[in-house]
Design an enzyme around this catalytic site. Structure first.
Site, PDB file in Angstrom:
ATOM      1  N   HIS A  57     -21.979  -3.924  21.157  1.00  0.00           N
ATOM      2  CA  HIS A  57     -20.639  -4.385  20.779  1.00  0.00           C
ATOM      3  C   HIS A  57     -20.426  -5.795  21.323  1.00  0.00           C
ATOM      4  O   HIS A  57     -20.178  -5.971  22.500  1.00  0.00           O
ATOM      5  CB  HIS A  57     -19.573  -3.465  21.384  1.00  0.00           C
ATOM      6  CG  HIS A  57     -19.722  -2.031  20.997  1.00  0.00           C
ATOM      7  ND1 HIS A  57     -18.845  -1.384  20.159  1.00  0.00           N
ATOM      8  CD2 HIS A  57     -20.647  -1.102  21.340  1.00  0.00           C
ATOM      9  CE1 HIS A  57     -19.217  -0.128  20.011  1.00  0.00           C
ATOM     10  NE2 HIS A  57     -20.301   0.072  20.725  1.00  0.00           N
ATOM     11  N   HIS A 113     -17.054  -3.126  15.168  1.00  0.00           N
ATOM     12  CA  HIS A 113     -17.715  -2.493  16.299  1.00  0.00           C
ATOM     13  C   HIS A 113     -19.174  -2.214  16.045  1.00  0.00           C
ATOM     14  O   HIS A 113     -19.570  -1.913  14.928  1.00  0.00           O
ATOM     15  CB  HIS A 113     -17.049  -1.141  16.579  1.00  0.00           C
ATOM     16  CG  HIS A 113     -16.044  -1.221  17.660  1.00  0.00           C
ATOM     17  ND1 HIS A 113     -16.395  -1.333  18.973  1.00  0.00           N
ATOM     18  CD2 HIS A 113     -14.698  -1.191  17.636  1.00  0.00           C
ATOM     19  CE1 HIS A 113     -15.300  -1.361  19.704  1.00  0.00           C
ATOM     20  NE2 HIS A 113     -14.244  -1.283  18.912  1.00  0.00           N
ATOM     21  N   GLU A 131      -7.015  19.042  35.609  1.00  0.00           N
ATOM     22  CA  GLU A 131      -8.398  19.296  36.033  1.00  0.00           C
ATOM     23  C   GLU A 131      -9.337  18.143  35.698  1.00  0.00           C
ATOM     24  O   GLU A 131     -10.215  17.786  36.491  1.00  0.00           O
ATOM     25  CB  GLU A 131      -8.938  20.582  35.395  1.00  0.00           C
ATOM     26  CG  GLU A 131      -8.299  21.864  35.904  1.00  0.00           C
ATOM     27  CD  GLU A 131      -6.971  22.176  35.225  1.00  0.00           C
ATOM     28  OE1 GLU A 131      -6.565  21.427  34.306  1.00  0.00           O
ATOM     29  OE2 GLU A 131      -6.318  23.168  35.612  1.00  0.00           O
ATOM     30  N   HIS A 176      -9.083  33.968  30.769  1.00  0.00           N
ATOM     31  CA  HIS A 176      -9.354  33.548  32.139  1.00  0.00           C
ATOM     32  C   HIS A 176     -10.677  34.084  32.686  1.00  0.00           C
ATOM     33  O   HIS A 176     -10.966  33.932  33.856  1.00  0.00           O
ATOM     34  CB  HIS A 176      -8.212  33.998  33.057  1.00  0.00           C
ATOM     35  CG  HIS A 176      -6.999  33.122  32.955  1.00  0.00           C
ATOM     36  ND1 HIS A 176      -6.432  32.787  31.737  1.00  0.00           N
ATOM     37  CD2 HIS A 176      -6.252  32.500  33.900  1.00  0.00           C
ATOM     38  CE1 HIS A 176      -5.377  32.004  31.958  1.00  0.00           C
ATOM     39  NE2 HIS A 176      -5.252  31.812  33.259  1.00  0.00           N
TER      40      HIS A 176
HETATM   41  C1  LIG Z   1     -14.952   9.751  24.682  1.00  0.00           C
HETATM   42  C2  LIG Z   1     -15.491   8.753  23.725  1.00  0.00           C
HETATM   43  N1  LIG Z   1     -15.299   8.936  22.411  1.00  0.00           N
HETATM   44  C3  LIG Z   1     -15.836   8.071  21.525  1.00  0.00           C
HETATM   45  C4  LIG Z   1     -16.581   6.999  21.942  1.00  0.00           C
HETATM   46  C5  LIG Z   1     -17.216   6.081  20.937  1.00  0.00           C
HETATM   47  N2  LIG Z   1     -16.570   4.762  20.955  1.00  0.00           N
HETATM   48  C6  LIG Z   1     -17.134   3.719  21.550  1.00  0.00           C
HETATM   49  S1  LIG Z   1     -16.186   2.331  21.423  1.00  0.00           S
HETATM   50  C7  LIG Z   1     -14.983   3.145  20.568  1.00  0.00           C
HETATM   51  C8  LIG Z   1     -13.754   2.422  20.119  1.00  0.00           C
HETATM   52  C9  LIG Z   1     -13.000   2.018  21.281  1.00  0.00           C
HETATM   53  O1  LIG Z   1     -11.884   1.287  20.898  1.00  0.00           O
HETATM   54  P1  LIG Z   1     -11.160   0.414  22.009  1.00  0.00           P
HETATM   55  O2  LIG Z   1     -11.056   1.196  23.265  1.00  0.00           O
HETATM   56  O3  LIG Z   1      -9.929  -0.114  21.399  1.00  0.00           O
HETATM   57  O4  LIG Z   1     -12.199  -0.717  22.313  1.00  0.00           O
HETATM   58  P2  LIG Z   1     -12.294  -2.125  21.546  1.00  0.00           P
HETATM   59  O5  LIG Z   1     -12.124  -1.851  20.098  1.00  0.00           O
HETATM   60  O6  LIG Z   1     -11.205  -2.952  22.073  1.00  0.00           O
HETATM   61  O7  LIG Z   1     -13.642  -2.616  21.928  1.00  0.00           O
HETATM   62  C10 LIG Z   1     -15.351   4.472  20.373  1.00  0.00           C
HETATM   63  C11 LIG Z   1     -14.537   5.458  19.634  1.00  0.00           C
HETATM   64  C12 LIG Z   1     -16.757   6.850  23.323  1.00  0.00           C
HETATM   65  N3  LIG Z   1     -17.480   5.860  23.854  1.00  0.00           N
HETATM   66  N4  LIG Z   1     -16.185   7.715  24.185  1.00  0.00           N
END
Ligand SMILES: Cc1ncc(C[n+]2csc(CCOP(=O)(O)OP(=O)(O)O)c2C)c(N)n1
Length: 666
Positions: A11, A259, A411, A472
Site C-alpha cells: 500500500h 489500496h 474481553e 457458556h
Molecule cells: C481486521 C482487518 N480486516 C481487514 C483488513 C484488510 N485491510 C487492510 S487495509 C484495509 C482498509 C483500511 O482502511 P483505512 O483504515 O481507512 O486505511 P487507509 O485507507 O487510510 O490506508 C483493510 C480492510 C485488515 N488488515 N484487518
C-alpha cells in the site's frame, strides 16, 4: 513508491499521505534514541494501520535505528537497510508486508489486523502509569513516556478500538495520543459506503480531548496539535487529521482501487517530477537526509536517554531494591526466591475448584513478584483472580498503584491491552470465562506471534459450568487454542497441578500461556499413592501405572477428567486389568519432550487407548490413534446440574471402564 512498485504489492498511498504527520511527530516530539530502540522510557510509536508499513520502515531506515537481538544486546548494525527496503515483502527482508515485533527492531508491536495496534497502545499507556507510580521517586522520574498510535478508518470501525478507547477515556490516560487519518477511503472505496460515525463526537463521549488538523501537510498545525496533547493532563487525546490517500493514474477516477496496488511506473515518474526529484533515480536518498534526522530526533533522543541513564545510575545507588526489580522486570527474570511462596495442597477427596487453587497460588506468588499485575473482564469474583493481600489495591484514574485491573466487559480489548502491558515488560494476566476466550482470540494469536509471555486465565472450562448451558459451555475452544503455534495451553487436573502450572508459567519468557481452570471442585489427588504433580512440567506424565509398569490399556485425560480416569483405573485394578493413567495438562509441553520420553509415557506398542476430555474430539487422534476410544463432546452441551450432564454425556468412571474393556477386547 519505489519499494511498493518493486514488490508489485503493498500500500503506497497511506505512507505517502501520512509522511508529514510522521515527520512532524518523530522530528519534533518523539523522545526516542535510534541507538537504543529498547530504552525503557522511550516514547512509543504504534502504526495501527499496519498496511502502511512502508511508512514505518522508511522512518526506521532514515532515522538509523539500530538492531537489538532477543537477548537485549545492541548489535550496532542498522535495524532496516536500504537493501531490506528494496526487498520489501520478500523472504528474510526486515520489511515484511506488515510490521512484526521481534523481527525488526524499533517496531513496538505487531499490527495488521486493524484495531489491534490502537488497543495495544492503551496497554502501553497503562503500563507507563503503573510503572511511574511503582518506580518513580522524588527527583527520579524514570517513567514519563508518551504513547502515539496512528490509525485509519479501519481501526475506527473495528469493535476493539471502541472497547479500548472507552477504557482509556475512563482511566484518563493522558499520556495516550491517537492520530486518526481521516481520508474517507478504505479498500472498497469511499467511506460513504459504510461509515457515517461522527468520530469527534464519539471520542468526546468517551471523555477524550479532541483536536482537528484539516490538512495533513500542514506541519505547523500538526505541531500545535501535538503540543496541545502534551499540555493535556486529564484525558487521552485524539487528533483527527484530514488527508488524501495517494493513488495512481489507473485509479484516478476510481478511488476504490487506491489500496494494495503500486502506483505504476508512469505515475511514479510524474510524482517525482512534481517533487522536483530525479525521475529516473530509484530508491534515492539524497545526501543529508539521514543527517537531518540525526540532528533532530537523533540528538534529542540521545540527550534524553543519556540523561536518563545518569538518573538511573543515581537511582540505583539510592534505591538498589527498586533498581534490581526494574532490571529483572526488563529482562523478564524473577526475584531469586519467588518459588518459596508456592503452596502444596494435602490430599482431599472433596478437593477444590481449579480457580480456587489458582487464587491461592496467584496471591502467594504475586506478593513475591511486585510487577505481576492483572485483572478480569468483569468476572474477578468468578475467576478468582483478585489479589486480596494488603496493599494490592485497584488500578484506576485516581490510583495508578493498584495491581488489580478492571477491564470491564471488554474481553478483546483486555487481551490487546495485556499485549501492550507485556510489551512494556510488566508481567500481565487477564481472566474471564473460557467460553469468552473466543472474544480474545485475535489478540491471543498476536501474543503468540510476538512471543511475549502474557498469562490468560480462563475458568469455567467445560460442561462443568452446568446450569449456564450451551452458550457458556466451551467445547471447541481447547482445540482451537492448541492450534495456535507457540501458545502453551495448560489444563491442570487438581490443586497441585495448578501449583506446578504456575511454576512453569512464571518461568516462561517468550511464550504466552492459557491456563484453563475448572469452576467445580476437583479431588486433590494423594501424591503418595500417585505420581508427583511436578510431572506437569513435561506436559504429560504417568500418574498411575500397572504394577509391573507394563499396562495393557492407556487412559489419557486432562483437567477434571483425570480423576475420573483414576476412579476407572482403581476399578479396573480390582478386576485384574492393567491400566495406566496419563495426565496430559499441556500437549505443547509434551511435544517439546524428546521421543524417548514421549514413547515412555505413551508407548507406541500399546494401542488399546481411551481419551477422556469434556471438549471436542479434534486433535485427540494424535494420541489415541484411529482405533482408540474417545469420550469427548460432540455437541454444545446442555443446561442442567453438572451431575446430570456428566451422566448424559458419558463422563463417568463406568463409561471409562467399559471403553477400556472394549479396547482390550478388540
Ligand atoms: C481486521 C482487518 N480486516 C481487514 C483488513 C484488510 N485491510 C487492510 S487495509 C484495509 C482498509 C483500511 O482502511 P483505512 O483504515 O481507512 O486505511 P487507509 O485507507 O487510510 O490506508 C483493510 C480492510 C485488515 N488488515 N484487518
Amino acid at each position: 513508491m519505489d519499494a511498493v512498485q518493486q514488490a508489485n504489492s503493498g500500500h503506497p498511498g497511506t505512507p505517502m499521505a501520512l509522511a508529514p504527520v510522521a515527520y512532524c511527530l518523530w522530528q519534533r516530539f518523539l523522545r526516542f534514541d535510534p541507538d537504543d530502540p529498547i530504552w525503557a522510557n522511550r516514547d512509543r510509536f504504534v502504526l495501527s494501520n499496519g498496511h502502511a508499513s512502508m511508512l514505518l520502515y522508511s522512518l526506521l531506515y532514515l532515522t538509523g535505528v539500530k538492531a537489538v537481538n532477543a537477548k537485549y544486546e545492541q548489535l550496532g548494525e542498522p535495524s532496516v537497510t536500504l537493501d531490506d527496503i528494496k526487498h520489501f515483502r520478500q523472504l528474510d527482508s526486515k520489511c515484511p508486508g506488515h510490521p512484526e515485533y521481534r523481527w525488526t527492531s524499533g517496531i513496538e508491536t505487531t499490527t495488521g489486523p486493524l484495531g489491534q495496534g490502537v488497543a495495544t497502545s492503551v496497554g502501553m499507556a497503562i503500563a507507563r502509569q503503573w510503572m511511574a507510580q511503582h518506580f518513580n521517586r522524588p527527583n527520579f522520574e524514570l517513567f514519563n513516556y508518551n504513547v502515539y498510535a496512528l490509525c485509519g478508518d479501519g481501526c475506527m470501525m473495528e469493535g476493539i478500538s471502541n472497547e479500548a478507547a472507552s477504557l482509556a477515556g475512563h482511566l484518563k490516560l493522558s499520556n495516550l495520543c491517537w492520530i486518526y487519518d481521516n481520508n474517507h477511503i478504505t479498500i472498497e472505496g469511499n467511506t460513504h459506503l459504510t461509515f457515517s460515525d461522527d468520530i469527534g463526537t464519539r471520542f468526546l463521549a468517551y471523555g477524550w480531548n479532541l483536536i482537528r488538523v484539516s490538512d495533513a501537510n500542514d506541519l505547523e498545525m500538526l505541531e500545535r496539535a501535538f503540543q496541545t496533547f502534551q499540555e493535556t493532563h486529564d484525558r487521552p487525546t485524539l487528533i483527527i487529521v484530514d488527508s488524501h490517500i495517494g493513488y495512481g493514474a489507473p485509479h484516478r477516477h476510481d478511488t476504490s482501487a487506491a489500496h494494495g496496488d503500486p502506483l505504476g511506473e508512469e505515475e511514479i515518474r510524474l510524482t517525482k517530477r512534481n517533487y522536483g526529484w530525479s525521475e529516473d533515480a530509484k530508491f534515492l536518498v539524497p545526501e543529508g537526509v539521514q543527517a537531518h534526522f540525526q540532528k533532530h530526533l537523533g540528538q534529542r533522543g540521545h540527550r534524553l536517554r543519556q540523561g536518563w541513564m545518569q538518573t538511573f545510575a543515581e537511582y540505583s545507588a539510592k534505591y538498589p531494591d527498586l533498581a534490581d526489580q526494574l532490571y529483572k522486570m526488563q529482562h523478564r527474570q524473577l526475584p531469586d526466591d519467588w518459588e518459596t511462596a508456592l503452596p502444596t495442597f494435602p490430599a482431599d477427596v472433596k478437593g477444590l475448584g481449579g480457580r480456587d487453587a489458582s487464587a491461592s497460588v496467584l496471591n502467594a506468588i504475586a506478593q513475591q513478584i511486585p510487577w505481576l499485575i492483572g485483572g478480569a473482564a468483569d468476572l474477578a469474583p468468578s475467576t478468582k483472580t483478585r489479589l486480596t493481600f494488603e496493599g494490592a489495591g485497584d488500578f484506576s484514574a485516581d490510583d495508578r498503584s493498584g495491581r488489580n485491573f478492571h477491564f470491564g466487559i471488554r474481553e478483546h480489548a483486555m487481551a490487546a491491552i495485556l499485549n501492550g502491558l507485556s510489551l512494556s515488560k510488566v508481567r500481565a494476566y487477564g481472566s474471564g470465562f473460557f467460553i469468552f476466550s473466543d472474544y480474545c482470540r485475535p489478540s491471543i494469536r498476536l501474543s503468540a506471534l510476538m512471543e511475549i509471555p502474557v498469562i490468560y486465565i480462563f475458568t469455567h472450562d467445560s460442561i462443568g459450568v452446568g446450569e449456564d448451558g450451551p452458550t457458556h459451555q466451551p467445547v471447541e475452544q481447547l482445540a482451537s487454542l492448541r492450534a495456535i503455534p507457540g501458545l502453551i495451553t495448560l489444563r491442570p487436573a487438581d490443586a497441585n497441578e495448578v501449583v506446578e502450572a504456575w511454576r512453569v508459567i512464571m518461568q516462561l519468557q517468550h511464550q504466552p500461556v492459557v491456563l484453563v481452570l475448572s469452576r467445580q471442585a476437583l479431588p486433590t489427588l494423594d501424591r503418595t499413592q500417585y505420581a508427583a504433580a511436578s510431572g506437569l512440567a513435561k506436559g504429560a506424565y504417568i500418574l498411575a501405572d500397572a504394577e509391573n509398569g507394563k499396562p495393557d490399556v492407556l487412559l489419557l485425560a486432562t483437567g477434571s477428567e483425570v480423576s475420573l480416569c483414576i476412579a476407572a483405573y482403581e476399578q479396573l485394578k480390582t478386576e485384574g486389568i492393567k491400566a495406566r493413567v496419563v495426565s496430559m495438562p499441556s500437549w505443547e509441553l509434551f511435544e517439546q519432550q524428546n521421543q524417548d520420553y514421549r514413547d515412555s509415557v505413551i508407548p507406541p506398542s500399546i494401542t488399546a487407548r481411551v481419551c477422556v476430555e469434556q471438549a471436542s474430539t479434534f486433535g485427540w487422534g494424535e494420541y489415541v490413534g484411529s482405533r482408540g476410544a474417545r469420550i469427548v463432546m460432540h455437541t454444545f452441551g446442555a443446561s442442567a446440574p453438572l451431575k446430570e450432564l456428566q451422566r448424559k454425556f458419558g463422563f463417568t468412571p463406568d463409561k471409562v471402564v467399559t471403553a477400556a474393556k472394549a479396547q482390550l477386547a478388540s
